[in-house]
Design an enzyme around this catalytic site. Structure first.
Site, short mmCIF file in Angstrom:
data_model
loop_
_atom_site.label_atom_id
_atom_site.label_comp_id
_atom_site.label_asym_id
_atom_site.label_seq_id
_atom_site.Cartn_x
_atom_site.Cartn_y
_atom_site.Cartn_z
N LYS A 20 0.84 -1.21 0.00
CA LYS A 20 0.00 0.00 0.00
C LYS A 20 0.88 1.26 0.00
O LYS A 20 0.62 2.21 -0.74
CB LYS A 20 -0.93 -0.02 1.22
CG LYS A 20 -2.04 -1.05 1.09
CD LYS A 20 -2.80 -1.31 2.39
CE LYS A 20 -3.80 -2.45 2.18
NZ LYS A 20 -4.51 -2.84 3.40
N GLN B 274 -4.63 -1.32 9.70
CA GLN B 274 -4.53 -2.66 9.10
C GLN B 274 -5.11 -3.70 10.06
O GLN B 274 -4.72 -3.77 11.22
CB GLN B 274 -3.06 -2.97 8.78
CG GLN B 274 -2.84 -4.28 8.07
CD GLN B 274 -3.46 -4.31 6.66
OE1 GLN B 274 -3.34 -3.37 5.90
NE2 GLN B 274 -4.12 -5.41 6.34
N ASP C 165 -10.95 2.84 4.23
CA ASP C 165 -11.31 1.43 4.12
C ASP C 165 -12.83 1.26 4.02
O ASP C 165 -13.31 0.18 3.69
CB ASP C 165 -10.81 0.64 5.35
CG ASP C 165 -9.56 -0.17 5.04
OD1 ASP C 165 -9.30 -0.43 3.84
OD2 ASP C 165 -8.85 -0.53 6.00
#
Ligand code: NAD
Length: 322
Positions: free
Chosen positions: A53, A97, A120
């Protein structure tokens, strides 16, 4: 031979479209869009995801920062870190994460993220916006799959779609997005009575169960479009031979590294039955990262609008008709 739906090709198309938007954001603000990534502890798979990422940000000219609290960190510490990033004007997106260590309350952490920075798309505000077909940041993996279907001009309206998996990250939002695109959607899960019979009804089958090669020939209606979200590592030689017996490259790769990746769909069966399918790797994985970049740019543009104009969220992303 079925059509191969390349996530890499769609990733390139998505990233290409973002470049002028990033340039114009820079011009308006004097800074690039900014993403902060929090990785708690040292889960090896998470480390690889985060590395990819951050690398994607660098290649695209998005500013990124990485935070690595130790494995033993507390909910309070992570919450405070998120709150400090919420206040930062130069950070447009915050990604925590998953999974977090057991002692950290993941729900509380997600609730702390400013919904406008929730790249997200996991915050209940954004999930609620998705359910009601209103604008908001969408979870990256299913949003990427919708882009893939558009890119390959795969019709969705009026089709029978079956989603295997009901996680908050993939299965549920995927089903909602397909529903908003006018598919007739069935959601299957670990307690579905006859999974193969349900799956066999599908013109479009999306599989996100996390079970290697769960979907075999009898699950696939001949000619169906099959999207395989699963990423599983197989380390057993006999199993690798059964899955990839006709693919010498996979066997060579197994000899070298001791494992190979397989999706939730049997790789040989899907080639025999499907009309089109996403490979693993190179299918859904690249889309998830591309959509994270897209969400970061989207969040940055919306925050800019919010600072300079009415602050309305209308038009953030297309809503959906009933
Ligand atoms: P999860 O474990 O949270 O959810 C799995 C879902 O599958 C559950 O709802 C469960 O009910 C269902 N399920 C499990 N076993 C089943 C069975 N035998 N029959 C029917 N349903 C079953 O997983 P997730 O986060 O949704 O991820 C699913 C898979 O997708 C994993 O392999 C994950 O690594 C992968 N993934 C890939 C990407 C990507 O970018 N390619 C992104 C997210 C997840």
């Amino acid at each position: 031979m079925p059509e191969i739906l390349s996530g890499k090709e769609v990733q390139q198309a998505i990233l290409h479209q973002l470049q002028p938007r990033i340039a114009s954001f820079r011009e308006s603000t004097g800074r690039p869009p900014g993403l902060a990534v929090i990785l708690v502890g040292h889960n090896p798979a998470s480390q690889i995801y985060v590395r990819n990422k951050v690398k994607a940000c660098q290649e695209l000219g998005i500013y990124s920062e990485q935070y690595n609290p130790p494995e033993t960190t507390t909910t309070e510490d992570v919450v405070q870190l998120v709150e400090s990033l919420n206040r930062r004007p130069d950070i447009d997106g915050i990604l925590v994460q998953m999974p977090l260590p057991a002692q950290v309350d993941a729900q509380r952490v997600i609730l702390t993220i400013d919904p406008a920075k929730d790249v997200d798309g996991f915050h209940p505000y954004n999930l609620g916006q998705l359910v009601s077909g209103r604008p908001g940041l969408r979870p990256c993996t299913p949003a990427g799959i919708m882009r893939l279907l558009e890119h390959y001009r795969i019709p969705v309206a009026g089709k029978k779609a079956v989603v295997i998996g009901r996680s908050d990250i993939v299965g549920k939002p995927m089903a909602l997005m397909l529903l908003h695109a006018h598919a007739t959607v069935t959601i299957c899960h670990s307690r579905t009575a006859d999974l193969a019979a349900e799956a066999r009804q599908a013109d479009l089958l999306v599989v996100a169960a996390g079970k290697p090669a769960l979907v075999t020939a009898e699950f696939i209606k001949p000619g169906a479009v099959v999207v395989d979200v699963g990423i599983n590592r197989v380390t057993d030689r006999a199993r690798v031979e059964e899955l990839f017996g006709d693919d010498p490259d996979k066997l060579t790769s197994f000899e070298k590294t001791g494992s190979v990746l397989v999706g939730d769909v049997h790789p040989r069966d899907v080639r025999q039955r499907a009309g089109a399918y996403t490979p693993v790797p190179g299918g859904v994985g690249p889309l998830t990262i591309a959509m994270l970049m897209a969400n970061t740019v989207e969040a940055a543009e919306r925050r800019l609008c919010k600072c300079s104009a009415s602050g309305s969220l209308a038009g953030w992303q297309q809503g959906s008709p009933t």
